[in-house]
Motif scaffolding. Structure first.
Motif, PDB file in Angstrom:
ATOM      1  N   SER A 152      48.708  39.501  40.130  1.00 54.74           N
ATOM      2  CA  SER A 152      49.479  38.807  41.154  1.00 54.74           C
ATOM      3  C   SER A 152      48.732  38.943  42.482  1.00 54.74           C
ATOM      4  CB  SER A 152      50.870  39.420  41.244  1.00 54.74           C
ATOM      5  OG  SER A 152      51.529  38.923  42.380  1.00 54.74           O
ATOM      6  N   ILE A 153      48.211  37.810  42.954  1.00 52.71           N
ATOM      7  CA  ILE A 153      47.385  37.799  44.160  1.00 52.71           C
ATOM      8  C   ILE A 153      48.247  38.093  45.401  1.00 52.71           C
ATOM      9  CG2 ILE A 153      45.802  36.380  45.573  1.00 52.71           C
ATOM     10  CD1 ILE A 153      44.787  36.861  42.664  1.00 52.71           C
ATOM     11  N   ALA A 165      50.415  43.247  46.568  1.00 52.99           N
ATOM     12  CA  ALA A 165      50.426  44.713  46.722  1.00 52.99           C
ATOM     13  C   ALA A 165      49.813  45.073  48.076  1.00 52.99           C
ATOM     14  CB  ALA A 165      49.710  45.377  45.558  1.00 52.99           C
ATOM     15  N   ILE A 181      57.061  41.844  39.987  1.00 49.89           N
ATOM     16  CA  ILE A 181      56.491  40.493  39.929  1.00 49.89           C
ATOM     17  C   ILE A 181      56.481  39.987  38.484  1.00 49.89           C
ATOM     18  CG2 ILE A 181      54.039  41.233  39.915  1.00 49.89           C
ATOM     19  CD1 ILE A 181      55.299  38.212  41.863  1.00 49.89           C
ATOM     20  N   GLY A 205      49.274  46.050  31.380  1.00 53.24           N
ATOM     21  CA  GLY A 205      48.046  46.750  31.014  1.00 53.24           C
ATOM     22  C   GLY A 205      47.059  46.709  32.160  1.00 53.24           C
ATOM     23  N   ASP A 206      45.982  47.464  31.998  1.00 51.80           N
ATOM     24  CA  ASP A 206      44.892  47.461  32.975  1.00 51.80           C
ATOM     25  C   ASP A 206      44.015  46.240  32.678  1.00 51.80           C
ATOM     26  OD1 ASP A 206      42.426  47.862  34.283  1.00 51.80           O
ATOM     27  OD2 ASP A 206      42.593  50.031  34.125  1.00 51.80           O
ATOM     28  N   ASN A 243      38.569  40.856  48.343  1.00 57.05           N
ATOM     29  CA  ASN A 243      38.565  40.892  49.820  1.00 57.05           C
ATOM     30  C   ASN A 243      37.561  39.837  50.304  1.00 57.05           C
ATOM     31  OD1 ASN A 243      35.867  42.241  49.846  1.00 57.05           O
ATOM     32  ND2 ASN A 243      37.038  43.924  48.952  1.00 57.05           N
ATOM     33  N   GLY A 296      35.369  48.285  45.919  1.00 53.90           N
ATOM     34  CA  GLY A 296      36.192  49.265  46.631  1.00 53.90           C
ATOM     35  C   GLY A 296      37.428  48.657  47.249  1.00 53.90           C
ATOM     36  N   VAL A 316      43.237  46.183  42.374  1.00 53.17           N
ATOM     37  CA  VAL A 316      42.566  45.612  41.211  1.00 53.17           C
ATOM     38  C   VAL A 316      41.083  45.343  41.505  1.00 53.17           C
ATOM     39  CG1 VAL A 316      43.139  43.162  41.629  1.00 53.17           C
ATOM     40  CG2 VAL A 316      43.006  44.020  39.295  1.00 53.17           C
ATOM     41  N   ARG A 320      44.905  44.823  57.598  1.00 52.83           N
ATOM     42  CA  ARG A 320      43.818  44.123  56.896  1.00 52.83           C
ATOM     43  C   ARG A 320      43.442  42.873  57.691  1.00 52.83           C
ATOM     44  NH1 ARG A 320      43.775  48.242  54.996  1.00 52.83           N
ATOM     45  NH2 ARG A 320      44.284  48.959  52.895  1.00 52.83           N
TER      46      ARG A 320
HETATM   47  N1  AR6 Z   1      45.091  45.938  36.248  1.00 54.56           N
HETATM   48  C1  AR6 Z   1      46.082  45.024  36.399  1.00 54.56           C
HETATM   49  N2  AR6 Z   1      46.748  44.846  37.557  1.00 54.56           N
HETATM   50  C2  AR6 Z   1      46.419  45.634  38.597  1.00 54.56           C
HETATM   51  C3  AR6 Z   1      45.387  46.608  38.522  1.00 54.56           C
HETATM   52  C4  AR6 Z   1      44.712  46.739  37.272  1.00 54.56           C
HETATM   53  N3  AR6 Z   1      43.726  47.615  37.097  1.00 54.56           N
HETATM   54  N4  AR6 Z   1      45.292  47.220  39.737  1.00 54.56           N
HETATM   55  C5  AR6 Z   1      46.218  46.671  40.541  1.00 54.56           C
HETATM   56  N5  AR6 Z   1      46.905  45.702  39.856  1.00 54.56           N
HETATM   57  P1  AR6 Z   1      46.082  44.387  44.968  1.00 54.56           P
HETATM   58  P2  AR6 Z   1      46.215  42.204  46.954  1.00 54.56           P
HETATM   59  C6  AR6 Z   1      47.948  44.791  40.360  1.00 54.56           C
HETATM   60  O1  AR6 Z   1      46.589  45.351  45.973  1.00 54.56           O
HETATM   61  O2  AR6 Z   1      47.637  42.489  47.276  1.00 54.56           O
HETATM   62  C7  AR6 Z   1      42.057  45.369  47.829  1.00 54.56           C
HETATM   63  O3  AR6 Z   1      41.812  46.442  48.669  1.00 54.56           O
HETATM   64  C8  AR6 Z   1      48.870  45.289  41.449  1.00 54.56           C
HETATM   65  O4  AR6 Z   1      49.941  46.054  40.910  1.00 54.56           O
HETATM   66  O5  AR6 Z   1      44.929  44.789  44.136  1.00 54.56           O
HETATM   67  O6  AR6 Z   1      45.788  40.771  46.770  1.00 54.56           O
HETATM   68  C9  AR6 Z   1      41.092  44.221  48.050  1.00 54.56           C
HETATM   69  O7  AR6 Z   1      39.817  44.687  48.422  1.00 54.56           O
HETATM   70  C10 AR6 Z   1      49.353  43.981  42.043  1.00 54.56           C
HETATM   71  O8  AR6 Z   1      50.400  43.429  41.237  1.00 54.56           O
HETATM   72  O9  AR6 Z   1      45.660  42.967  45.654  1.00 54.56           O
HETATM   73  C11 AR6 Z   1      41.754  43.412  49.129  1.00 54.56           C
HETATM   74  O10 AR6 Z   1      41.369  43.880  50.410  1.00 54.56           O
HETATM   75  C12 AR6 Z   1      48.126  43.060  41.935  1.00 54.56           C
HETATM   76  O11 AR6 Z   1      47.260  43.718  40.992  1.00 54.56           O
HETATM   77  C13 AR6 Z   1      43.241  43.677  48.930  1.00 54.56           C
HETATM   78  O12 AR6 Z   1      43.346  44.858  48.140  1.00 54.56           O
HETATM   79  C14 AR6 Z   1      47.346  42.819  43.224  1.00 54.56           C
HETATM   80  O13 AR6 Z   1      47.298  44.004  43.996  1.00 54.56           O
HETATM   81  C15 AR6 Z   1      43.938  42.563  48.190  1.00 54.56           C
HETATM   82  O14 AR6 Z   1      45.320  42.840  48.123  1.00 54.56           O
END
Ligand code: AR6
Length: 231
Positions: free
Chosen positions: A42-43, A46, A86, A109-110, A130, A136, A140, A200
Motif C-alpha cells: 500500500s503506497i 505508513a 489497509i 507476508g513479506d 523515495n 534504506g 518496504v 519527509r
Molecule cells: N513486505 C510487505 N509489506 C511491507 C513490508 C514488507 N517487507 N514493509 C513494509 N510494508 P512504507 P510509504 C508495508 O512506510 O508510506 C521509506 O522510508 C507497510 O506496512 O514502506 O509509501 C521510503 O524510503 C505499508 O502497508 O511506504 C520512503 O521515504 C506499506 O508497506 C517512505 O518510506 C508501505 O509502507 C515511503 O513511505
C-alpha cells in the motif's frame, strides 16, 4: 468473497499448502501456468502517513479499472500482518464491488519472500520508494533493496536517478539478483506516492485534493508499468 487462503501466515508450512488452493494449478507441478502476478504494498500509508480509508478506495478503483486490460494477470496487495487495516479495508471494498477475487486479492507476508515463505508466485513487485530511488529509509523500500542486493541499485540507476510523486519506473532485475533467482521476481517497479509526513520531502500538509490525485496517478503508473511487462 476473497478466498480465505489468500490471506495466510507466511511462515507456517500448513499455510504453504493452503496457498495452492488460490492458484488454478499447483505451481510445483506446472510453474509456467501460474498467471503473471504483480504484488504491491500500500503506497504512502505508513511512513508517508496517507489516510488509509481514502487510499483503500483508490486502490480498489484503480485495480478494478485495470483488471480488464490485464488479461489473466493478477494484482495482489501485500502487507506484513494479519492486523493490517489497509488489507481489511481493501478486501471488504473489493468484495462489495464483486471484483474477481482470483485476480485481485490481499496477501499477508513479506513482499521479498512471497515465494519462499508464502508459497505465492509473483513475477513483479512494487516498491514504495523515495524520490532519490535510494536504499534504506525503512519500510518496504529498505527491505526490497536489502533483499535484492547491489544489483537493484545498479539496475535502477540505469533507468532513473529520481522520481516525482505519482510516477513509477520499471526496473528489470538481472538473473544474478537474489530476488530474481530465489523468488522468481523479474521486475521491481518503484512508485513514489504522495507524502503527508511533515518530516519527509514534499509534504502536502493534509491537502487530500492533491494527495488523492497523486495517489491515483501513482497506482495508474504502477499498473501501466506492470502492463508493459506483461505485453
Ligand atoms: N513486505 C510487505 N509489506 C511491507 C513490508 C514488507 N517487507 N514493509 C513494509 N510494508 P512504507 P510509504 C508495508 O512506510 O508510506 C521509506 O522510508 C507497510 O506496512 O514502506 O509509501 C521510503 O524510503 C505499508 O502497508 O511506504 C520512503 O521515504 C506499506 O508497506 C517512505 O518510506 C508501505 O509502507 C515511503 O513511505
Amino acid at each position: 468473497a476473497v478466498p480465505a487462503s489468500s490471506s495466510i501466515e507466511a511462515t507456517t508450512p500448513k499455510a504453504h499448502e493452503n496457498t495452492e488452493d488460490v492458484l488454478p494449478v499447483s505451481p510445483s507441478k506446472l510453474g509456467s501456468v501460474v498467471p503473471t502476478t504483480l504484488a504491491f504494498p500500500s503506497i504512502s500509508t505508513a511512513d508517508f502517513q496517507f489516510d488509509i480509508d481514502k487510499a483503500s478506495d483508490i486502490i480498489v478503483e484503480t485495480a478494478e479499472e485495470f483488471l480488464p486490460k490485464l488479461g489473466s494477470a493478477r494484482l495482489v496487495l501485500v502487507d506484513l500482518s494479519h492486523g493490517s487495516k489497509i488489507l481489511s479495508l481493501v478486501k471488504a471494498k473489493a468484495s462489495l464491488k464483486n471484483i474477481d477475487s482470483a485476480r485481485f486479492f490481499t496477501f499477508v507476508g513479506d513482499i521479498t519472500k512471497l515465494h519462499s515463505q508464502g508459497g505465492l508466485r509473483c513475477n513483479v513487485i512494487a516498491n514504495a520508494a523515495n524520490w532519490r530511488l535510494k536504499p534504506g529509509g525503512g519500510g518496504v523500500n529498505a527491505s526490497i533493496f536489502k533483499a535484492a542486493g547491489p544489483d537493484l541499485e545498479a539496475a535502477t540507476r540505469a533507468r532513473a536517478n529520481t522520481l516525482v510523486p505519482g510516477k513509477a519506473v520499471v526496473v528489470p532485475l538481472p538473473s544474478t539478483c537474489p530476488l530474481h533467482n530465489a523468488q522468481g521476481i523479474t521486475h521491481v517497479i518503484h512508485v513514489l506516492g504522495p507524502n503527508m509526513n511533515p518530516n519527509r520531502p514534499d509534504c502536502l500538509n493534509n491537502d487530500y485534493t492533491k494527495g488523492c490525485k497523486i495517489l491515483r496517478e501513482a497506482y495508474t503508473s504502477l499498473f501501466e508499468g506492470f502492463l508493459s511487462t506483461v505485453e
